[in-house]
Design an enzyme around this catalytic site. Sequence first.
Site, mmCIF file in Angstrom:
data_model
loop_
_atom_site.group_PDB
_atom_site.id
_atom_site.type_symbol
_atom_site.label_atom_id
_atom_site.label_comp_id
_atom_site.label_asym_id
_atom_site.label_seq_id
_atom_site.Cartn_x
_atom_site.Cartn_y
_atom_site.Cartn_z
ATOM 1 N N GLY A 52 0.816 -1.226 0.000
ATOM 2 C CA GLY A 52 0.000 0.000 0.000
ATOM 3 C C GLY A 52 0.841 1.264 0.000
ATOM 4 O O GLY A 52 2.060 1.231 0.172
ATOM 5 N N ARG B 70 3.643 6.134 2.045
ATOM 6 C CA ARG B 70 3.983 7.555 2.208
ATOM 7 C C ARG B 70 3.502 8.384 1.028
ATOM 8 O O ARG B 70 4.009 9.463 0.771
ATOM 9 C CB ARG B 70 5.474 7.729 2.391
ATOM 10 N N LYS C 204 4.047 12.726 -2.188
ATOM 11 C CA LYS C 204 4.916 11.649 -1.704
ATOM 12 C C LYS C 204 5.748 12.193 -0.545
ATOM 13 O O LYS C 204 6.506 13.146 -0.722
ATOM 14 C CB LYS C 204 5.821 11.139 -2.829
ATOM 15 N N ASP D 258 7.973 6.021 8.605
ATOM 16 C CA ASP D 258 7.432 7.314 9.068
ATOM 17 C C ASP D 258 6.562 8.047 8.039
ATOM 18 O O ASP D 258 6.031 9.118 8.329
ATOM 19 C CB ASP D 258 8.587 8.229 9.495
ATOM 20 N N ARG E 242 -1.051 0.063 -9.836
ATOM 21 C CA ARG E 242 0.078 -0.825 -10.118
ATOM 22 C C ARG E 242 -0.409 -2.259 -10.314
ATOM 23 O O ARG E 242 -1.535 -2.580 -9.908
ATOM 24 C CB ARG E 242 1.031 -0.839 -8.907
ATOM 25 N N ASP F 106 4.831 -4.126 -7.252
ATOM 26 C CA ASP F 106 4.139 -2.931 -6.731
ATOM 27 C C ASP F 106 4.715 -1.662 -7.337
ATOM 28 O O ASP F 106 4.185 -0.574 -7.106
ATOM 29 C CB ASP F 106 4.230 -2.878 -5.203
ATOM 30 N N ASN F 107 5.788 -1.787 -8.106
ATOM 31 C CA ASN F 107 6.371 -0.618 -8.772
ATOM 32 C C ASN F 107 6.174 -0.681 -10.286
ATOM 33 O O ASN F 107 6.881 -0.016 -11.044
ATOM 34 C CB ASN F 107 7.859 -0.504 -8.448
ATOM 35 N N ASP G 114 7.605 5.252 -9.418
ATOM 36 C CA ASP G 114 8.346 5.029 -8.172
ATOM 37 C C ASP G 114 9.855 5.105 -8.369
ATOM 38 O O ASP G 114 10.553 4.097 -8.422
ATOM 39 C CB ASP G 114 7.954 3.695 -7.508
HETATM 40 P P1 AMP Z 1 9.368 1.091 -2.543
HETATM 41 O O1 AMP Z 1 10.484 0.104 -2.409
HETATM 42 O O2 AMP Z 1 9.793 2.518 -2.450
HETATM 43 O O3 AMP Z 1 8.512 0.822 -3.717
HETATM 44 O O4 AMP Z 1 8.453 0.895 -1.244
HETATM 45 C C1 AMP Z 1 7.885 -0.326 -0.859
HETATM 46 C C2 AMP Z 1 6.818 -0.090 0.173
HETATM 47 O O5 AMP Z 1 7.357 0.571 1.320
HETATM 48 C C3 AMP Z 1 5.668 0.785 -0.310
HETATM 49 O O6 AMP Z 1 4.488 0.270 0.264
HETATM 50 C C4 AMP Z 1 6.016 2.138 0.262
HETATM 51 O O7 AMP Z 1 4.885 2.945 0.433
HETATM 52 C C5 AMP Z 1 6.646 1.770 1.589
HETATM 53 N N1 AMP Z 1 7.569 2.796 2.101
HETATM 54 C C6 AMP Z 1 8.799 3.107 1.634
HETATM 55 N N2 AMP Z 1 9.349 4.104 2.361
HETATM 56 C C7 AMP Z 1 8.448 4.440 3.321
HETATM 57 C C8 AMP Z 1 8.422 5.404 4.382
HETATM 58 N N3 AMP Z 1 9.434 6.223 4.628
HETATM 59 N N4 AMP Z 1 7.303 5.448 5.143
HETATM 60 C C9 AMP Z 1 6.267 4.637 4.926
HETATM 61 N N5 AMP Z 1 6.240 3.707 3.960
HETATM 62 C C10 AMP Z 1 7.315 3.598 3.154
HETATM 63 MG MG MG Z 2 6.965 1.611 -4.514
#
Ligand code: AMP
Ligand code: MG
Length: 518
Positions: free
Chosen positions: A102, A105, A125, A137, A202, A270-271, A280
């Site tokens: 989900g 952020r 974002k 966070d 996605r 998810d990306n 992303d």
């Molecule tokens: P990503 O690898 O950036 O595609 O992120 C994978 C998952 O981690 C996604 O669900 C993002 O929303 C979540 N995510 C990454 N960084 C954060 C963050 N700083 N706070 C909350 N969720 C995060």
């Molecule tokens: Mg992502």
Amino acid sequence: MQSLTSKIYKNTFTETFEGDETGNLTPRQTPGVLYSKALPSPVAAPRLLAWSDELATTLGVQKPETPEDVAVLAGNYVTPTMHPYAACYAGHQFGHWAGQLGDGRAITLGEWEAPDKRLWEFQLKGAGPTPYSRRADGRAVLRSSLREYLMSEAMHYLGVPTTRALSLVATGDQVMRDMFYDGRPEYEPGAIVMRVAPSFLRFGNFEMLAARQETEHLKQLVDWTISRFYPHIQGENKVLQWFQEVVDRTATLIVEWQRVGFVHGVMNTDNMSILGLTIDYGPFSFVDEYDLNFTPNTTDLPGRRYAFGKQASIAYWNLGCLANALVPLFDGTEELVKAIESFSDTYWERYYLMLASKLGLDHVRPEDIPMFDQLEKFLDTVKPDMTIFFQELIDLAEATEPIAPLAHFSRSFYREPDPVERNILQEFIESYRQRFASNTCSKEESLARMRETSPRFIPRNYLLHQAIEDLQKGDSKLFDRLQEAIKEPYSNKFDEFFLKRPDWASNKAGCSMLSCSS
Ligand code: AMP
Ligand code: MG
């Protein structure tokens, strides 16, 4: 032009689908819903660092003039017509099912109707926690936000399908990050990007509904995706036609990445955008040296699942996950399998066409394929700078006098080729010259094609790194210049950047490889 504050936002997604409307931000599983209402958490002192004038003009968004406008871009002001939410999706990460992920952020504020009546999702974002933040966070640091802001816009001007970025805002808050994953976290300045796309859906949104066996929701989401984003698909077998088009768009996207030397770095499902957009931006990089084994993501070592040369096969694997998720909507799997198996032919056909354009050929002839292989063998062995090599190739094709290839390409070499490698180059150039001379189109046409296929300016990681360091010290000159340069990647107007990656940047964190910490 309309202001961010006075605009009447649309909310077709939240009006169509079931969501958790409690506004509760506690991390949790949210079965039975496609999103959760999530208000952005305010930040201390928003300051606009960058604004995409051209995009704003296309969408009819007035440049922020008041503190309230900037407050919208920082999540500090939610206008009365917005319905902010975080989408619930799942995904396969590094080849393994990860369950619910989900928007941890990202918060979609609402949909902006452009003058042509098209709707654009406006998504912050880094605007604070959502029910999907898990233990994190919900924030983003300046370095990763600047990278996403500049790079998504750069990809647009390069002609690569991508989500866009409207603004970059410094939050005035500090964010704690362990950038090197070595147990030494530090505070860094926080920032927020306003991302914009027709949709941020996605593969993982569909995978989640399938995993939860919410077949009615799955069908509803597929139907909505088709009617909203693929309205030309009509008649029988709509779902199959749509999946076929997702396969085609994804193949095209990867060919485009290979064309400009872009490595995404985290091709988890998810990306993967359901619209075939680059989405992303995290530990991405352009290749400097042409290296099929290059991955910019430190988390991707030692497997190099997401390396430059593997992006097509990973896209195919990811499409397999999407196909699996769609099985409940079909009577059997035969048609889905056929659609997914078309990926390889589509990819290679477009890939060779792309290479032919890079070489200035009129079209692809079967006998060109061994020449392409010869070129790739040379590139992947000697690993010259990809961007510079293809620019030098344009000069070589343009020259009327014969040119000695070794000296001609030397500017692109990170190391001298050995005698065997020199021979490969020599042989390639000989076959290439003959082939080029047999083109049925004019030389001018060929050269024009080459110039519009191979960029001369790319925002290399070390440039982004320098721009971030300077900006953190209060100097925005390089950032400003890069914002100009990304708009004309095929011109020679920004030749101050037409250089190989310097030695100092070769092993420096943030310049060659990056962690996912952002
Ligand atoms: P990503 O690898 O950036 O595609 O992120 C994978 C998952 O981690 C996604 O669900 C993002 O929303 C979540 N995510 C990454 N960084 C954060 C963050 N700083 N706070 C909350 N969720 C995060
Ligand atoms: Mg992502």
